[in-house]
Design an enzyme around this catalytic site. Sequence first.
Site, PDB file in Angstrom:
ATOM      1  N   PRO A   1       0.810  -1.197   0.000  1.00  0.00           N
ATOM      2  CA  PRO A   1       0.000   0.000   0.000  1.00  0.00           C
ATOM      3  C   PRO A   1       0.845   1.247   0.000  1.00  0.00           C
ATOM      4  O   PRO A   1       1.832   1.352   0.721  1.00  0.00           O
ATOM      5  CB  PRO A   1      -0.777  -0.098   1.302  1.00  0.00           C
ATOM      6  CG  PRO A   1      -0.631  -1.486   1.762  1.00  0.00           C
ATOM      7  CD  PRO A   1       0.643  -1.968   1.223  1.00  0.00           C
ATOM      8  N   GLU A   2       0.432   2.192  -0.825  1.00  0.00           N
ATOM      9  CA  GLU A   2       1.043   3.504  -0.865  1.00  0.00           C
ATOM     10  C   GLU A   2       0.039   4.472  -0.230  1.00  0.00           C
ATOM     11  O   GLU A   2      -0.956   4.040   0.343  1.00  0.00           O
ATOM     12  CB  GLU A   2       1.362   3.869  -2.323  1.00  0.00           C
ATOM     13  CG  GLU A   2       2.163   2.763  -3.021  1.00  0.00           C
ATOM     14  CD  GLU A   2       2.474   3.039  -4.479  1.00  0.00           C
ATOM     15  OE1 GLU A   2       2.634   4.213  -4.839  1.00  0.00           O
ATOM     16  OE2 GLU A   2       2.568   2.083  -5.252  1.00  0.00           O
ATOM     17  N   ARG A  58       3.884 -11.747   3.565  1.00  0.00           N
ATOM     18  CA  ARG A  58       5.351 -11.801   3.513  1.00  0.00           C
ATOM     19  C   ARG A  58       6.047 -11.402   4.808  1.00  0.00           C
ATOM     20  O   ARG A  58       7.285 -11.384   4.854  1.00  0.00           O
ATOM     21  CB  ARG A  58       5.843 -10.930   2.332  1.00  0.00           C
ATOM     22  CG  ARG A  58       5.404 -11.520   1.007  1.00  0.00           C
ATOM     23  CD  ARG A  58       5.737 -10.614  -0.158  1.00  0.00           C
ATOM     24  NE  ARG A  58       7.162 -10.570  -0.438  1.00  0.00           N
ATOM     25  CZ  ARG A  58       7.692  -9.859  -1.428  1.00  0.00           C
ATOM     26  NH1 ARG A  58       6.925  -9.120  -2.195  1.00  0.00           N
ATOM     27  NH2 ARG A  58       8.980  -9.872  -1.623  1.00  0.00           N
TER      28      ARG A  58
END
Length: 291
Positions: free
Chosen positions: A2-3, A125
């Site tokens: 996410p940005e 991750r």
Amino acid sequence: MPELPEVETIVRGLNKFLLGKKILSVDSNNPKSFPNSQTDVDKFLIDSTILSITRRGKVIIINLTNSYSLIIHLKMTGQLIYRDNESSFAGGHPNDSLVGSLPDKSTRVVVKFTDSSNLFFNDQRKFGWVRLLPTIEIPNIDFFKKLGPEPLDTNFNWLEFYSRLKKRSKSSIKPVLLDQTIIAGIGNIYADESLWMSKIHPATKVDKLSKTKIRNLYNNIRIILSFSIEKGGSTDRNYLNAEGKKGSYLEFANVFRKENQPCSRCGTTIVKFKLYGRGTHICPKEQRIIK
DNA sequence: CACTTGACCTGTCCGC
DNA sequence: TGCGGACAGGTCAAGT
């Protein structure tokens, strides 16, 4: 992952659901995802209440009534998903979501509230993290001390953008946009999208960019980030908002994941290549390196 | 110092 | 179908 637009969308969602909730328990199965001890949880989290939820760059800050805060970085695959009870996921179209019942195998932290609702931190991750800090210390941690300005802040004008870019005049523009100490919140998607809109090749050295080009880039960054927030952000693979739903910005993207498709302005085939280890998308006709 | 690469993880997809 | 390699939205640390 996410940005800025994705994190902003999550924060808006959390604000709808979490304010005033009282924490019953916090559990984690991975110390990297949540390094605080059970003693800290007992002392500072249990029985505290959610006061406010904010964002700075790509970091989420959940402030509690006892002057402590949870800070959360989602990195590449983090998700923060609210469920008001175990059956609530039954609704919703399957295409709206990428998760089924929670917790699942990617769940790293579960915050349970006294009204039996839950907040799940999922992170395939394990790059992301949740950590507990006294609210007053947040501005003092290294990451926040070095973090650049908010691109959508009304006080952030193009001349400040220009002078911050000039600090990196010898390097290529794309890695500078990705450098969170220069400007906060831009990641790989919005770097590629804003450079395309500004007709700038991502490998162009900053000192080859005119004032006009930089002013135009500043405007386009703000337009694209705002537009993406309107669309609920981008779901490339993993991103989901606080309700577990996808964002739709990528339907409107011009270069990101558009390789082998025609440029929407000139019809030239969009090309993808690797630049400083990051997948990079350009229109090879309109985005040329200035020598 | 500033720039560039590899590491951190798990999962998926693609070619042989 | 299996297997190896490349790739994925982000940041750090360690090279050069």
